[in-house]
Motif scaffolding. Structure first.
Motif, PDB file in Angstrom:
ATOM      1  N   GLN A 106     -33.479  54.858  37.589  1.00  9.92           N
ATOM      2  CA  GLN A 106     -32.471  53.836  37.341  1.00  9.92           C
ATOM      3  C   GLN A 106     -31.093  54.232  37.886  1.00  9.92           C
ATOM      4  OE1 GLN A 106     -32.538  52.259  33.367  1.00  9.92           O
ATOM      5  NE2 GLN A 106     -30.406  51.588  33.448  1.00  9.92           N
ATOM      6  N   SER A 107     -30.747  55.512  37.820  1.00 10.41           N
ATOM      7  CA  SER A 107     -29.417  55.954  38.252  1.00 10.41           C
ATOM      8  C   SER A 107     -29.172  55.697  39.738  1.00 10.41           C
ATOM      9  CB  SER A 107     -29.225  57.438  37.925  1.00 10.41           C
ATOM     10  OG  SER A 107     -27.977  57.887  38.389  1.00 10.41           O
ATOM     11  N   PRO A 108     -30.107  56.068  40.643  1.00  8.56           N
ATOM     12  CA  PRO A 108     -29.891  55.757  42.064  1.00  8.56           C
ATOM     13  C   PRO A 108     -29.802  54.260  42.334  1.00  8.56           C
ATOM     14  CG  PRO A 108     -31.602  57.408  41.820  1.00  8.56           C
ATOM     15  CD  PRO A 108     -31.306  56.898  40.453  1.00  8.56           C
ATOM     16  N   LEU A 109     -30.552  53.452  41.553  1.00 15.13           N
ATOM     17  CA  LEU A 109     -30.487  52.007  41.728  1.00 15.13           C
ATOM     18  C   LEU A 109     -29.089  51.495  41.371  1.00 15.13           C
ATOM     19  CD1 LEU A 109     -31.731  49.255  42.303  1.00 15.13           C
ATOM     20  CD2 LEU A 109     -32.622  49.231  39.959  1.00 15.13           C
ATOM     21  N   SER A 110     -28.546  51.988  40.257  1.00 18.21           N
ATOM     22  CA  SER A 110     -27.190  51.593  39.865  1.00 18.21           C
ATOM     23  C   SER A 110     -26.182  51.980  40.943  1.00 18.21           C
ATOM     24  CB  SER A 110     -26.823  52.235  38.525  1.00 18.21           C
ATOM     25  OG  SER A 110     -27.683  51.788  37.492  1.00 18.21           O
ATOM     26  N   GLN A 111     -26.372  53.148  41.547  1.00 17.52           N
ATOM     27  CA  GLN A 111     -25.471  53.596  42.610  1.00 17.52           C
ATOM     28  C   GLN A 111     -25.567  52.675  43.826  1.00 17.52           C
ATOM     29  OE1 GLN A 111     -26.348  57.727  43.413  1.00 17.52           O
ATOM     30  NE2 GLN A 111     -26.098  58.318  41.261  1.00 17.52           N
ATOM     31  N   GLN A 112     -26.783  52.228  44.142  1.00 21.19           N
ATOM     32  CA  GLN A 112     -26.955  51.306  45.273  1.00 21.19           C
ATOM     33  C   GLN A 112     -26.215  49.994  45.019  1.00 21.19           C
ATOM     34  OE1 GLN A 112     -31.036  50.597  46.291  1.00 21.19           O
ATOM     35  NE2 GLN A 112     -31.503  52.745  46.698  1.00 21.19           N
ATOM     36  N   ILE A 113     -26.309  49.467  43.806  1.00 21.32           N
ATOM     37  CA  ILE A 113     -25.643  48.210  43.480  1.00 21.32           C
ATOM     38  C   ILE A 113     -24.125  48.372  43.574  1.00 21.32           C
ATOM     39  CG2 ILE A 113     -25.257  46.458  41.709  1.00 21.32           C
ATOM     40  CD1 ILE A 113     -28.053  46.402  42.994  1.00 21.32           C
ATOM     41  N   ARG A 114     -23.614  49.484  43.044  1.00 30.29           N
ATOM     42  CA  ARG A 114     -22.166  49.718  43.125  1.00 30.29           C
ATOM     43  C   ARG A 114     -21.718  49.858  44.581  1.00 30.29           C
ATOM     44  NH1 ARG A 114     -23.024  52.690  38.233  1.00 30.29           N
ATOM     45  NH2 ARG A 114     -23.386  54.635  39.410  1.00 30.29           N
ATOM     46  N   SER A 164     -27.093  42.981  28.066  1.00 26.78           N
ATOM     47  CA  SER A 164     -27.574  42.025  29.062  1.00 26.78           C
ATOM     48  C   SER A 164     -26.988  42.307  30.436  1.00 26.78           C
ATOM     49  CB  SER A 164     -27.214  40.589  28.632  1.00 26.78           C
ATOM     50  OG  SER A 164     -25.811  40.408  28.652  1.00 26.78           O
ATOM     51  N   VAL A 165     -27.663  41.741  31.432  1.00 30.95           N
ATOM     52  CA  VAL A 165     -27.204  41.765  32.816  1.00 30.95           C
ATOM     53  C   VAL A 165     -27.255  40.323  33.321  1.00 30.95           C
ATOM     54  CG1 VAL A 165     -27.662  42.590  35.149  1.00 30.95           C
ATOM     55  CG2 VAL A 165     -28.076  44.102  33.204  1.00 30.95           C
ATOM     56  N   ARG A 166     -26.137  39.832  33.858  1.00 31.69           N
ATOM     57  CA  ARG A 166     -26.084  38.468  34.366  1.00 31.69           C
ATOM     58  C   ARG A 166     -25.480  38.462  35.761  1.00 31.69           C
ATOM     59  NH1 ARG A 166     -22.741  35.206  32.414  1.00 31.69           N
ATOM     60  NH2 ARG A 166     -21.427  36.648  31.229  1.00 31.69           N
ATOM     61  N   LEU A 167     -25.962  37.543  36.590  1.00 26.02           N
ATOM     62  CA  LEU A 167     -25.393  37.384  37.925  1.00 26.02           C
ATOM     63  C   LEU A 167     -24.020  36.724  37.834  1.00 26.02           C
ATOM     64  CD1 LEU A 167     -28.485  36.115  39.927  1.00 26.02           C
ATOM     65  CD2 LEU A 167     -27.145  38.136  40.515  1.00 26.02           C
ATOM     66  N   THR A 168     -23.080  37.196  38.629  1.00 21.20           N
ATOM     67  CA  THR A 168     -21.807  36.505  38.798  1.00 21.20           C
ATOM     68  C   THR A 168     -22.009  35.355  39.787  1.00 21.20           C
ATOM     69  OG1 THR A 168     -21.132  37.886  40.648  1.00 21.20           O
ATOM     70  CG2 THR A 168     -20.560  38.668  38.429  1.00 21.20           C
ATOM     71  N   ASP A 169     -20.981  34.551  39.981  1.00 24.59           N
ATOM     72  CA  ASP A 169     -21.070  33.486  40.982  1.00 24.59           C
ATOM     73  C   ASP A 169     -21.336  34.069  42.366  1.00 24.59           C
ATOM     74  OD1 ASP A 169     -20.630  31.593  39.059  1.00 24.59           O
ATOM     75  OD2 ASP A 169     -18.475  31.385  39.475  1.00 24.59           O
ATOM     76  N   ALA A 170     -20.693  35.190  42.662  1.00 19.64           N
ATOM     77  CA  ALA A 170     -20.910  35.842  43.955  1.00 19.64           C
ATOM     78  C   ALA A 170     -22.343  36.349  44.065  1.00 19.64           C
ATOM     79  CB  ALA A 170     -19.929  36.997  44.130  1.00 19.64           C
ATOM     80  N   GLY A 171     -22.883  36.876  42.975  1.00 18.89           N
ATOM     81  CA  GLY A 171     -24.260  37.348  42.978  1.00 18.89           C
ATOM     82  C   GLY A 171     -25.250  36.230  43.217  1.00 18.89           C
ATOM     83  N   HIS A 227     -32.482  43.237  34.596  1.00 16.67           N
ATOM     84  CA  HIS A 227     -32.661  44.450  33.773  1.00 16.67           C
ATOM     85  C   HIS A 227     -32.807  45.615  34.735  1.00 16.67           C
ATOM     86  CE1 HIS A 227     -34.466  47.366  31.024  1.00 16.67           C
ATOM     87  NE2 HIS A 227     -34.062  46.574  30.023  1.00 16.67           N
ATOM     88  N   PHE A 228     -31.889  46.575  34.657  1.00 17.04           N
ATOM     89  CA  PHE A 228     -31.906  47.687  35.612  1.00 17.04           C
ATOM     90  C   PHE A 228     -33.147  48.551  35.452  1.00 17.04           C
ATOM     91  CE2 PHE A 228     -27.620  46.455  36.432  1.00 17.04           C
ATOM     92  CZ  PHE A 228     -27.304  46.982  37.675  1.00 17.04           C
ATOM     93  N   GLY A 229     -33.597  48.760  34.223  1.00 17.46           N
ATOM     94  CA  GLY A 229     -34.770  49.600  33.994  1.00 17.46           C
ATOM     95  C   GLY A 229     -36.025  49.000  34.602  1.00 17.46           C
ATOM     96  N   ARG A 230     -36.250  47.700  34.366  1.00 13.96           N
ATOM     97  CA  ARG A 230     -37.439  47.043  34.931  1.00 13.96           C
ATOM     98  C   ARG A 230     -37.357  46.970  36.447  1.00 13.96           C
ATOM     99  NH1 ARG A 230     -36.758  43.532  30.413  1.00 13.96           N
ATOM    100  NH2 ARG A 230     -35.744  41.953  31.755  1.00 13.96           N
ATOM    101  N   ALA A 231     -36.148  46.727  36.963  1.00 14.71           N
ATOM    102  CA  ALA A 231     -35.987  46.668  38.414  1.00 14.71           C
ATOM    103  C   ALA A 231     -36.286  48.017  39.054  1.00 14.71           C
ATOM    104  CB  ALA A 231     -34.570  46.218  38.764  1.00 14.71           C
ATOM    105  N   ALA A 232     -35.800  49.093  38.423  1.00 17.11           N
ATOM    106  CA  ALA A 232     -36.067  50.431  38.952  1.00 17.11           C
ATOM    107  C   ALA A 232     -37.558  50.743  38.930  1.00 17.11           C
ATOM    108  CB  ALA A 232     -35.290  51.469  38.142  1.00 17.11           C
TER     109      ALA A 232
END
Length: 301
Positions: free
Chosen positions: A29-37, A54-61, A17-22
């Motif tokens: 939340q916006s700078p966090l999303s930019q870091q992930i991208r 929802s937010v889910r990890l990919t296999d690479a993640g 969850h991007f909000g809880r992570a931020a």
């Protein structure tokens, strides 16, 4: 690859969850999303499957999560090591230990020093009796050690544990069925204890407690260490007075019973060091010891 990007990735991967992570990272939340991208662009893969719900990890993640945590942990160790070096908290500290009491304290201190002071090597030196450490501390062959009280002039000590004394006796003994035993009930018993010549605090406490109970213990055999003492007790040679921590040594045919009465003898165990030792490494270890081995509130000097 920036550590802050990895920290952001780990937070999102654990929260999903991007909000809880931020919020956890104390950032918007916006700078966090930019870091992930930015991290995804650098690696050339998608790390998360995102939707409005929802937010889910990919296999690479999922593949990245373990190594990312490892890199962040390594970076944390590097920071602590550098800070410790700046404060002088690097080097070796030799610590002496003996007996069952120090066995319970030593692992706690050792783990804490390893975690909090990675620049310090804690050198562990076992002795047969706690009294032996005092001479080595005074002679600068030990920096610190677990000892019994009192200590000699020029040595500072702080109590870290108070050990009640127990009776160790053969499980076939007539008193073995009791939960408590009065010391006076042992007046006619043969005793096994530690040598008088080696500075054993348990030996001294045994003799003093028996004298206060109105008799002198009839010592029939001496043992060099707690394991041997308990083996002799199990063999029926005699009874022994030991510290409570000795109960962790499990031998066949030996049982432990509390001493009856309001004034059960106790043995204070202290951490001691030479008063004039100004080693920065020693002082750092003493600070950690004060956190993880505080003076028991029940101890009164």
């Amino acid at each position: 690859m920036e550590l802050r990007h990895l920290a952001g990735f780990v937070a999102v991967a654990e929260e999903l969850h991007f909000g809880r992570a931020a919020e956890r990272l104390r950032m918007a939340q916006s700078p966090l999303s930019q870091q992930i991208r930015a991290l995804e662009r650098e690696l050339g893969v998608r790390l998360f499957e995102r939707s409005t719900r929802s937010v889910r990890l990919t296999d690479a993640g999922r593949a990245l999560l373990g190594p990312a945590k490892g890199l962040l942990a390594d970076a944390s160790v590097v920071r602590r090591t550098v800070r410790a070096a700046e404060l002088g908290a690097v080097g070796r500290v030799a610590i002496g230990f003996a007996g069952a009491s120090s066995y319970s304290c030593l692992p706690v201190l050792s783990r804490a020093v390893t975690t909090q002071l990675p620049g310090i090597e804690l050198v562990l030196q076992g002795q047969t009796y706690a009294g032996e450490a005092l001479g080595q501390i005074a002679g600068d062959t030990l920096d610190m050690g677990f000892v019994s009280l009192p200590v000699r002039r020029g040595i500072t000590a702080r109590v870290v544990r108070v050990e009640p004394l127990l009776v160790a006796l053969p499980d076939s003994h007539p008193l073995a069925g009791r939960t408590e035993i009065a010391l006076t009930e042992l007046a006619r018993e043969p005793f096994v204890t530690f040598p008088a010549s080696r500075g054993s605090a348990v030996r001294e406490a045994t003799v003093q407690a028996c004298h206060e109970a109105g008799f002198a213990p009839r010592i029939v055999q001496e043992a060099p260490d707690a394991y041997t003492l308990l083996a002799l007790v199990g063999a029926g040679v005699g009874v022994g007075i030991v510290v409570e921590s000795a109960d962790t040594i499990r031998l066949d045919h030996v049982c432990f019973r509390r001493l009856a009465g309001a004034d059960v003898p106790v043995l204070p165990i202290a951490l001691a060091w030479r008063t004039g030792n100004r080693s920065a490494a020693l002082q750092a270890v003493l600070c950690v010891a004060e956190q993880v081995l505080p003076t028991p509130p029940t101890y009164i000097e």
